[in-house]
Motif scaffolding. Structure first.
Motif, PDB file in Angstrom:
ATOM      1  N   LEU A  22      -0.343   6.288  -6.979  1.00  0.00           N
ATOM      2  CA  LEU A  22      -1.628   6.964  -7.139  1.00  0.00           C
ATOM      3  C   LEU A  22      -1.513   8.458  -6.874  1.00  0.00           C
ATOM      4  O   LEU A  22      -2.131   9.274  -7.567  1.00  0.00           O
ATOM      5  CB  LEU A  22      -2.665   6.335  -6.199  1.00  0.00           C
ATOM      6  N   ASN A  23      -0.725   8.828  -5.897  1.00  0.00           N
ATOM      7  CA  ASN A  23      -0.563  10.241  -5.569  1.00  0.00           C
ATOM      8  C   ASN A  23       0.111  10.992  -6.709  1.00  0.00           C
ATOM      9  O   ASN A  23      -0.307  12.110  -7.072  1.00  0.00           O
ATOM     10  CB  ASN A  23       0.248  10.387  -4.283  1.00  0.00           C
ATOM     11  N   SER A  36      -3.618  -7.275  -0.839  1.00  0.00           N
ATOM     12  CA  SER A  36      -2.794  -6.145  -1.278  1.00  0.00           C
ATOM     13  C   SER A  36      -1.795  -6.537  -2.360  1.00  0.00           C
ATOM     14  O   SER A  36      -1.530  -5.758  -3.280  1.00  0.00           O
ATOM     15  CB  SER A  36      -2.050  -5.551  -0.079  1.00  0.00           C
ATOM     16  N   THR A  48      -6.013  -0.200  -9.575  1.00  0.00           N
ATOM     17  CA  THR A  48      -6.177  -0.316  -8.127  1.00  0.00           C
ATOM     18  C   THR A  48      -7.644  -0.562  -7.786  1.00  0.00           C
ATOM     19  O   THR A  48      -7.969  -1.434  -6.969  1.00  0.00           O
ATOM     20  CB  THR A  48      -5.687   0.958  -7.424  1.00  0.00           C
ATOM     21  N   PHE A  70       0.821  -1.212   0.000  1.00  0.00           N
ATOM     22  CA  PHE A  70       0.000   0.000   0.000  1.00  0.00           C
ATOM     23  C   PHE A  70       0.855   1.262   0.000  1.00  0.00           C
ATOM     24  O   PHE A  70       0.423   2.309  -0.503  1.00  0.00           O
ATOM     25  CB  PHE A  70      -0.960  -0.010   1.185  1.00  0.00           C
ATOM     26  N   GLY A  71       2.067   1.176   0.539  1.00  0.00           N
ATOM     27  CA  GLY A  71       2.977   2.313   0.430  1.00  0.00           C
ATOM     28  C   GLY A  71       3.352   2.587  -1.020  1.00  0.00           C
ATOM     29  O   GLY A  71       3.347   3.747  -1.471  1.00  0.00           O
ATOM     30  N   TYR A  72       3.651   1.521  -1.757  1.00  0.00           N
ATOM     31  CA  TYR A  72       3.960   1.677  -3.181  1.00  0.00           C
ATOM     32  C   TYR A  72       2.747   2.210  -3.944  1.00  0.00           C
ATOM     33  O   TYR A  72       2.871   3.122  -4.771  1.00  0.00           O
ATOM     34  CB  TYR A  72       4.399   0.330  -3.753  1.00  0.00           C
ATOM     35  N   LEU A  73       1.568   1.628  -3.673  1.00  0.00           N
ATOM     36  CA  LEU A  73       0.361   2.065  -4.372  1.00  0.00           C
ATOM     37  C   LEU A  73       0.052   3.533  -4.075  1.00  0.00           C
ATOM     38  O   LEU A  73      -0.356   4.281  -4.969  1.00  0.00           O
ATOM     39  CB  LEU A  73      -0.821   1.186  -3.969  1.00  0.00           C
ATOM     40  N   TYR A  74       0.253   3.945  -2.825  1.00  0.00           N
ATOM     41  CA  TYR A  74      -0.016   5.343  -2.467  1.00  0.00           C
ATOM     42  C   TYR A  74       0.864   6.291  -3.282  1.00  0.00           C
ATOM     43  O   TYR A  74       0.386   7.302  -3.815  1.00  0.00           O
ATOM     44  CB  TYR A  74       0.214   5.550  -0.971  1.00  0.00           C
ATOM     45  N   ASN A  75       2.149   5.966  -3.385  1.00  0.00           N
ATOM     46  CA  ASN A  75       3.048   6.829  -4.155  1.00  0.00           C
ATOM     47  C   ASN A  75       2.650   6.898  -5.623  1.00  0.00           C
ATOM     48  O   ASN A  75       2.634   7.975  -6.226  1.00  0.00           O
ATOM     49  CB  ASN A  75       4.490   6.324  -4.020  1.00  0.00           C
ATOM     50  N   LEU A 130      -6.042  12.987  -4.369  1.00  0.00           N
ATOM     51  CA  LEU A 130      -5.965  11.526  -4.428  1.00  0.00           C
ATOM     52  C   LEU A 130      -7.349  10.887  -4.368  1.00  0.00           C
ATOM     53  O   LEU A 130      -7.659   9.982  -5.144  1.00  0.00           O
ATOM     54  CB  LEU A 130      -5.095  11.005  -3.280  1.00  0.00           C
TER      55      LEU A 130
END
Length: 325
Positions: A42-43, A276, A294, A35-40, A53
Motif C-alpha cells: 500500500l505504501n 488478515s 485491502t 499486515f507487514g506485507y500489506l503495508y509495503n 498512505l
C-alpha cells in the motif's frame, strides 16, 4: 440419556505451557507478517500516486454505494445463520440428542460472539450449552462439532474444484493444483471412512475414543447431507462477493469467484485478528488494485463477523438463562 463423562484433571507441565504459549503467539506472528506485507504494498502504491498512505486508503472507500452494499451483506449474514444453525441442528439430532431447531438457533447465534476470538471456541460453547441444558456429554457434542468442521473443509475443497474446472483458463496457474488437492482429499476420506466404520484396522484403539464418536456413527449419507446444507451459503456468498467486489472496482465473473472464494474462506479460517490472511489473499489475487482490495477484504470479512456477533447479542439473554439459570 447417557451420563456426562467425568473429566480427569491433567497436571500441567513446562512442555504443555510452552506449547500453549506457542499456539497463542502463532496467530499474532501470522497477522504481523500479513499486515507487514500489506503495508509495503500500500505504501508503494500511495507513493506511486503521489499520495500519503492514509489518503490513498481513504480514496479506496470513496464512490462505494454503501446502501447497496448493506443490501447485499445483511441478507447474506442472516442466510448464513439459518443454514449454519441447520447443520448444527442436524448433527446434534443424528449423533447426540433430539433437540428442536428453535433451541439450537439461539445458542448458535450467541456463539458468534465468541467467534470474534476464535471459531473453535464458539463451537466448544455449544458443547457446554448442551451439556448443561440437556445433560449431553461434552465429548460427544465436541465430536459432532469436529465432524462439522471436517465437512466445512471438504465443502470448500469441493466448490473450489468446481469453480476451477468450470473456468480453468481464467485462473492463475497456482489454482490449477486445487483439483489435485481434491483428488487427494477424496482418497483420504475413503480411507478415513473405512477406518472409522471398522472395515480396516479393526483393532486400533484410537477409533474408540469419545472424541471420535460422531465419526464412528456417521454414514456416507450424513456427510452428503451436510455438504448439501453447506451449499446455499457458499453459492449465496459467490453472488454477494461478486456483486460487492464490483463496488470496489474489481470485476470477475461468478465462475471465477466460485474458485476464488473457497480459497479466501480458508484464509479467513486462519486464527488471527481482522482476518488478515483473507485480506492478504484479495490483494494477491488482484495485485493491480491493492488499495481497493485491502478495503474490500477488510469491510467484507469484518462486517460479517461483527454483524453476526451483534445478532448473537439478541439471543444472548435466552442462551445465558438456559445455560446458568
Amino acid at each position: 440419556m447417557s451420563q456426562p463423562i467425568q473429566s480427569t484433571a491433567i497436571p500441567s507441565t513446562p512442555t504443555a505451557k510452552k506449547a500453549k504459549a506457542w499456539q497463542r503467539l502463532l496467530p499474532l506472528f501470522i497477522t504481523l507478517a500479513c499486515f507487514g506485507y500489506l503495508y509495503n504494498r500500500l505504501n508503494h502504491a500511495a507513493i506511486a500516486e503521489g499520495s500519503t498512505l492514509l489518503a490513498y486508503l481513504a480514496k479506496s472507500f470513496e464512490g462505494v454505494n454503501w446502501y447497496y452494499w448493506l443490501g447485499l451483506m445483511i441478507p447474506y449474514c442472516f442466510l448464513f445463520l439459518i443454514f449454519d444453525s441447520l447443520t448444527v441442528w442436524a448433527a446434534i439430532n443424528w449423533f447426540n440428542a433430539k433437540i428442536r431447531y428453535s433451541d439450537i438457533l439461539p445458542i448458535r447465534a450467541s456463539a458468534y460472539i465468541l467467534s470474534l476470538v476464535n471459531e473453535q471456541v464458539s463451537k466448544g460453547a455449544i458443547a457446554v450449552y448442551l451439556n448443561r441444558r440437556d445433560g449431553v456429554p461434552g465429548w460427544e457434542v465436541g465430536s459432532s462439532m469436529i465432524l462439522l468442521m471436517f465437512c466445512e473443509i471438504y465443502s470448500l475443497i469441493l466448490w473450489a474444484t468446481i469453480g476451477v474446472l468450470l473456468r480453468w483458463n481464467s485462473f492463475q496457474p497456482a489454482f490449477h493444483v486445487i483439483p489435485w488437492i481434491a483428488l487427494g482429499a477424496a482418497a483420504f476420506f475413503a480411507l478415513f471412512q473405512l477406518f472409522f466404520s471398522g472395515k480396516i484396522l479393526p483393532g486400533v484403539a484410537l477409533r474408540d475414543r469419545p472424541i471420535f464418536r460422531a465419526f464412528r456413527l456417521a454414514k456416507i449419507w450424513h456427510y452428503l447431507v451436510i455438504l448439501a446444507l453447506r451449499a446455499p451459503p457458499v453459492l449465496a456468498g459467490v453472488i454477494v462477493y461478486t456483486l460487492a467486489l464490483r463496488l470496489f472496482g474489481g470485476s470477475v465473473g461468478f465462475g471465477e469467484m466460485l474458485g476464488y472464494l473457497p480459497v479466501i474462506f480458508f484464509g479467513a479460517a486462519v486464527p488471527g485478528p481482522m482476518h488478515s490472511v483473507a485480506i492478504l489473499f484479495w490483494v494477491l489475487l488482484f495485485p493491480d488494485r491493492p488499495g481497493q482490495m485491502t478495503a474490500f477484504g477488510f469491510v467484507m470479512h469484518n462486517f460479517f463477523i461483527f454483524f453476526n456477533a451483534a445478532v448473537g447479542l439478541l439471543f444472548l439473554r435466552r442462551a445465558t438463562r438456559e445455560l446458568f439459570g
